[in-house]
Scaffold this motif. Structure first.
Motif, PDB file in Angstrom:
ATOM      1  N   TYR A  53      54.266   8.210  13.854  1.00  0.00           N
ATOM      2  CA  TYR A  53      54.499   9.365  14.720  1.00  0.00           C
ATOM      3  C   TYR A  53      55.827   9.357  15.463  1.00  0.00           C
ATOM      4  N   ALA A  54      56.551   8.233  15.480  1.00  0.00           N
ATOM      5  CA  ALA A  54      57.808   8.161  16.226  1.00  0.00           C
ATOM      6  C   ALA A  54      58.734   7.142  15.574  1.00  0.00           C
ATOM      7  N   ASP A  55      60.029   7.229  15.898  1.00  0.00           N
ATOM      8  CA  ASP A  55      60.982   6.255  15.381  1.00  0.00           C
ATOM      9  C   ASP A  55      60.692   4.867  15.933  1.00  0.00           C
ATOM     10  N   LEU A  81      61.937   9.620  19.560  1.00  0.00           N
ATOM     11  CA  LEU A  81      62.277  10.439  18.396  1.00  0.00           C
ATOM     12  C   LEU A  81      63.769  10.730  18.514  1.00  0.00           C
ATOM     13  N   LEU A 113      55.609  14.621  21.826  1.00  0.00           N
ATOM     14  CA  LEU A 113      56.400  14.347  20.627  1.00  0.00           C
ATOM     15  C   LEU A 113      56.484  15.575  19.722  1.00  0.00           C
ATOM     16  N   THR A 114      55.399  16.334  19.630  1.00  0.00           N
ATOM     17  CA  THR A 114      55.418  17.566  18.829  1.00  0.00           C
ATOM     18  C   THR A 114      56.431  18.549  19.397  1.00  0.00           C
ATOM     19  N   GLU A 117      59.948  17.276  18.632  1.00  0.00           N
ATOM     20  CA  GLU A 117      60.252  17.487  17.217  1.00  0.00           C
ATOM     21  C   GLU A 117      60.593  18.949  16.941  1.00  0.00           C
ATOM     22  N   GLN A 118      59.839  19.872  17.529  1.00  0.00           N
ATOM     23  CA  GLN A 118      60.106  21.294  17.347  1.00  0.00           C
ATOM     24  C   GLN A 118      61.482  21.669  17.906  1.00  0.00           C
ATOM     25  N   LYS A 121      64.313  20.362  15.714  1.00  0.00           N
ATOM     26  CA  LYS A 121      64.438  21.139  14.476  1.00  0.00           C
ATOM     27  C   LYS A 121      64.885  22.567  14.755  1.00  0.00           C
TER      28      LYS A 121
END
Length: 123
Positions: A53-55, A81, A113-114, A117-118, A121
């Motif tokens: 789920y993460a780096d 992330l 995290l979601t 990520e959004q 991107k």
């Protein structure tokens, strides 16, 4: 909490510091009437131990007590992330199980995290 760094290396340094701090100070006093004891930390980079789920991520666990009261489970979950580091702190209360705390912290961290990520991107 969320922190944006100028580089992934800067973000990695924050996670390394988090991981190592517990080794140096397994007992901490965030405020004068608070105490966290028995601290342990575990770092898990992407791909290790099925972490997808993460780096990189760090889990800090111990026991929290306020004003000399009874100790409660404490968790601090940190994940990276890219250049963004997010963190969630969860402290138990009477009647909370460690499993409930882990689930609560994990769900909050996943939501953060979601969102990161959004944003990364461009969505």
């Amino acid at each position: 909490m969320a922190t944006v760094h100028g580089s992934a290396l800067g973000a990695d340094e924050q996670l390394s510091t988090t991981l190592e701090e517990v080794l140096r100070c397994p007992e901490q006093r965030p405020r004068s009437a608070e105490r966290i004891t028995g601290l342990m930390s575990l770092g898990t980079p992407f791909g290790a131990r099925e972490q997808q789920y993460a780096d990189d991520s760090v889990l800090e666990a111990g026991t929290y007590a306020e004003n000399g009261g009874a100790g409660q489970p404490y968790r601090w979950m940190v994940a990276r992330l890219g250049t963004v580091v997010v963190a969630v702190s969860v402290t138990g209360g009477a009647g909370n199980t460690e499993q409930e705390l882990n689930e609560l912290g994990s769900k909050a961290l996943a939501k953060m995290l979601t969102r990161v990520e959004q944003r990364l991107k461009g969505k």
